[in-house]
Scaffold this motif. Structure first.
Motif, PDB file in Angstrom:
ATOM      1  N   ALA A  46     -64.268  37.213 -22.750  1.00 17.95           N
ATOM      2  CA  ALA A  46     -64.279  38.324 -23.705  1.00 17.95           C
ATOM      3  C   ALA A  46     -64.394  37.797 -25.122  1.00 17.95           C
ATOM      4  N   TYR A  47     -65.364  38.307 -25.848  1.00 18.19           N
ATOM      5  CA  TYR A  47     -65.586  37.957 -27.250  1.00 18.19           C
ATOM      6  C   TYR A  47     -65.873  36.478 -27.459  1.00 18.19           C
ATOM      7  N   THR A  48     -66.219  35.777 -26.388  1.00 14.04           N
ATOM      8  CA  THR A  48     -66.546  34.355 -26.524  1.00 14.04           C
ATOM      9  C   THR A  48     -67.838  34.088 -25.769  1.00 14.04           C
ATOM     10  N   PHE A  49     -67.977  32.922 -25.267  1.00 15.72           N
ATOM     11  CA  PHE A  49     -69.114  32.499 -24.461  1.00 15.72           C
ATOM     12  C   PHE A  49     -68.671  32.524 -23.009  1.00 15.72           C
ATOM     13  N   THR A  50     -69.319  31.837 -22.151  1.00 11.69           N
ATOM     14  CA  THR A  50     -68.965  31.842 -20.724  1.00 11.69           C
ATOM     15  C   THR A  50     -67.937  30.755 -20.411  1.00 11.69           C
ATOM     16  N   GLN A  51     -66.769  30.872 -21.010  1.00  9.85           N
ATOM     17  CA  GLN A  51     -65.705  29.884 -20.812  1.00  9.85           C
ATOM     18  C   GLN A  51     -65.368  29.695 -19.342  1.00  9.85           C
ATOM     19  N   ILE A  52     -65.195  30.796 -18.633  1.00  9.21           N
ATOM     20  CA  ILE A  52     -64.755  30.712 -17.245  1.00  9.21           C
ATOM     21  C   ILE A  52     -65.815  30.018 -16.399  1.00  9.21           C
ATOM     22  N   GLY A  53     -67.055  30.436 -16.535  1.00  9.50           N
ATOM     23  CA  GLY A  53     -68.141  29.796 -15.791  1.00  9.50           C
ATOM     24  C   GLY A  53     -68.269  28.328 -16.121  1.00  9.50           C
ATOM     25  N   ASP A  54     -68.143  27.985 -17.411  1.00  8.98           N
ATOM     26  CA  ASP A  54     -68.217  26.577 -17.826  1.00  8.98           C
ATOM     27  C   ASP A  54     -67.090  25.766 -17.185  1.00  8.98           C
ATOM     28  N   MET A  55     -65.897  26.325 -17.197  1.00 13.02           N
ATOM     29  CA  MET A  55     -64.745  25.619 -16.633  1.00 13.02           C
ATOM     30  C   MET A  55     -64.863  25.492 -15.111  1.00 13.02           C
ATOM     31  N   LEU A  56     -65.349  26.537 -14.465  1.00 17.72           N
ATOM     32  CA  LEU A  56     -65.498  26.488 -13.016  1.00 17.72           C
ATOM     33  C   LEU A  56     -66.522  25.442 -12.594  1.00 17.72           C
ATOM     34  N   SER A  57     -67.559  25.278 -13.391  1.00 17.60           N
ATOM     35  CA  SER A  57     -68.626  24.373 -12.981  1.00 17.60           C
ATOM     36  C   SER A  57     -68.456  22.940 -13.468  1.00 17.60           C
ATOM     37  N   CYS A  58     -67.745  22.721 -14.560  1.00 15.85           N
ATOM     38  CA  CYS A  58     -67.719  21.361 -15.117  1.00 15.85           C
ATOM     39  C   CYS A  58     -66.401  20.623 -14.908  1.00 15.85           C
ATOM     40  N   PHE A  59     -65.409  21.259 -14.319  1.00 15.94           N
ATOM     41  CA  PHE A  59     -64.116  20.591 -14.205  1.00 15.94           C
ATOM     42  C   PHE A  59     -63.714  20.422 -12.748  1.00 15.94           C
ATOM     43  N   TRP A  61     -61.092  20.806 -10.398  1.00 13.80           N
ATOM     44  CA  TRP A  61     -59.838  21.552 -10.319  1.00 13.80           C
ATOM     45  C   TRP A  61     -58.794  20.861  -9.451  1.00 13.80           C
ATOM     46  N   SER A  62     -59.192  19.948  -8.630  1.00 13.57           N
ATOM     47  CA  SER A  62     -58.203  19.240  -7.814  1.00 13.57           C
ATOM     48  C   SER A  62     -57.319  18.340  -8.678  1.00 13.57           C
ATOM     49  N   GLN A  63     -57.724  18.089  -9.926  1.00  8.72           N
ATOM     50  CA  GLN A  63     -56.926  17.283 -10.853  1.00  8.72           C
ATOM     51  C   GLN A  63     -55.732  18.046 -11.408  1.00  8.72           C
ATOM     52  N   ILE A  64     -55.776  19.388 -11.341  1.00 15.05           N
ATOM     53  CA  ILE A  64     -54.699  20.209 -11.899  1.00 15.05           C
ATOM     54  C   ILE A  64     -53.688  20.471 -10.784  1.00 15.05           C
ATOM     55  N   LYS A  65     -52.806  19.542 -10.582  1.00 13.56           N
ATOM     56  CA  LYS A  65     -51.877  19.619  -9.453  1.00 13.56           C
ATOM     57  C   LYS A  65     -50.640  20.470  -9.734  1.00 13.56           C
ATOM     58  N   GLN A  66     -50.299  20.668 -10.992  1.00 15.52           N
ATOM     59  CA  GLN A  66     -49.077  21.387 -11.349  1.00 15.52           C
ATOM     60  C   GLN A  66     -49.326  22.789 -11.890  1.00 15.52           C
ATOM     61  N   LEU A  67     -50.542  23.280 -11.829  1.00 11.14           N
ATOM     62  CA  LEU A  67     -50.853  24.581 -12.419  1.00 11.14           C
ATOM     63  C   LEU A  67     -50.045  25.684 -11.747  1.00 11.14           C
ATOM     64  N   LEU A  80     -65.681  35.089 -10.009  1.00 15.73           N
ATOM     65  CA  LEU A  80     -64.523  35.399  -9.175  1.00 15.73           C
ATOM     66  C   LEU A  80     -64.728  34.895  -7.757  1.00 15.73           C
ATOM     67  N   SER A  81     -65.911  35.115  -7.237  1.00 11.28           N
ATOM     68  CA  SER A  81     -66.235  34.650  -5.895  1.00 11.28           C
ATOM     69  C   SER A  81     -66.093  33.130  -5.808  1.00 11.28           C
ATOM     70  N   ARG A  82     -66.652  32.437  -6.762  1.00 13.31           N
ATOM     71  CA  ARG A  82     -66.558  30.969  -6.769  1.00 13.31           C
ATOM     72  C   ARG A  82     -65.108  30.515  -6.877  1.00 13.31           C
ATOM     73  N   TYR A  83     -64.353  31.166  -7.765  1.00 12.26           N
ATOM     74  CA  TYR A  83     -62.949  30.809  -7.926  1.00 12.26           C
ATOM     75  C   TYR A  83     -62.180  31.012  -6.617  1.00 12.26           C
ATOM     76  N   LEU A  84     -62.300  32.202  -6.023  1.00 14.26           N
ATOM     77  CA  LEU A  84     -61.516  32.515  -4.832  1.00 14.26           C
ATOM     78  C   LEU A  84     -61.880  31.659  -3.626  1.00 14.26           C
ATOM     79  N   LEU A  85     -63.168  31.353  -3.478  1.00  9.25           N
ATOM     80  CA  LEU A  85     -63.608  30.619  -2.303  1.00  9.25           C
ATOM     81  C   LEU A  85     -63.402  29.113  -2.398  1.00  9.25           C
ATOM     82  N   SER A  86     -63.529  28.545  -3.595  1.00  4.25           N
ATOM     83  CA  SER A  86     -63.465  27.084  -3.663  1.00  4.25           C
ATOM     84  C   SER A  86     -62.334  26.518  -4.513  1.00  4.25           C
ATOM     85  N   ILE A  87     -61.835  27.259  -5.482  1.00  5.86           N
ATOM     86  CA  ILE A  87     -60.831  26.692  -6.387  1.00  5.86           C
ATOM     87  C   ILE A  87     -59.425  27.194  -6.069  1.00  5.86           C
ATOM     88  N   HIS A  88     -59.282  28.473  -5.820  1.00 10.00           N
ATOM     89  CA  HIS A  88     -57.955  29.038  -5.554  1.00 10.00           C
ATOM     90  C   HIS A  88     -57.205  28.294  -4.439  1.00 10.00           C
TER      91      HIS A  88
END
Length: 174
Positions: A46-59, A61-67, A80-88
């Motif tokens: 919201a009111y920015t660029f594609t932060q979520i898409g950028d984060m989903l594709s370039c990071f 997530w297995s490194q964030i063990k304490q989130l 949302l689909s990408r997040y739920l299927l592969s990152i969540h």
């Protein structure tokens, strides 16, 4: 210099109102160094660029063990689909999830119900979903995630409230 400023706050990262260049710098250079201590992450389209898409594709997530807490504002259906299927599934300590959706369709509803609400033993205790109406089929037999204690959703009807109360008996806040 930024390293010194960020060190005391590495448990929380809220980049919802940052510029694209600042976001890219933090994600590429800073986040990998403190990702194992990161407990709260807040992203937004919201009111920015594609932060979520950028984060989903370039990071990785297995490194964030304490989130423990994740906020995704104005998430698009494909993100949302990408997040739920592969990152969540990687976020084994996540107990609070806040989603504000940028679109509503049956596929999105199904993904949310199947991967968040009906996940049998997900650690998530607090779930906030905005921007979509839920209607639960009257023959819903499966119980909602047994760990879920607080749920904020928009229901399509009063009947959905009754169904949700029956399938989520451990909810403390609805």
């Amino acid at each position: 210099m930024l390293d010194v400023l960020l060190e005391p706050y590495t448990h929380t990262l809220d980049v919802r109102l940052t510029t694209r260049s600042c976001f890219q710098y933090v994600i590429r250079t800073q986040l990998p160094t403190f990702s194992n201590r990161l407990c709260v992450l807040r992203l937004s389209n919201a009111y920015t660029f594609t932060q979520i898409g950028d984060m989903l594709s370039c990071f990785d997530w297995s490194q964030i063990k304490q989130l423990e807490s994740l906020t995704l504002d104005s998430i698009k259906p494909d993100e949302l689909s990408r997040y739920l299927l592969s990152i969540h599934p990687l976020l084994t300590n996540l107990w609070r999830l806040s989603l504000t959706l940028d679109g509503e369709d049956q596929q999105t509803r199904t993904l949310l119900v199947d991967h968040l609400l009906l996940a049998p033993s997900a650690p998530m205790k607090n779930c906030f979903i905005h921007g979509i109406n839920f209607d639960f089929p009257k023959n819903t037999a499966r119980n909602i995630n047994e760990n879920l204690r607080e749920l904020t959703v928009t229901l399509a009807s009063v009947d959905d409230y009754a169904i949700l109360c029956q399938t989520a008996p451990r909810l403390e806040i609805l």
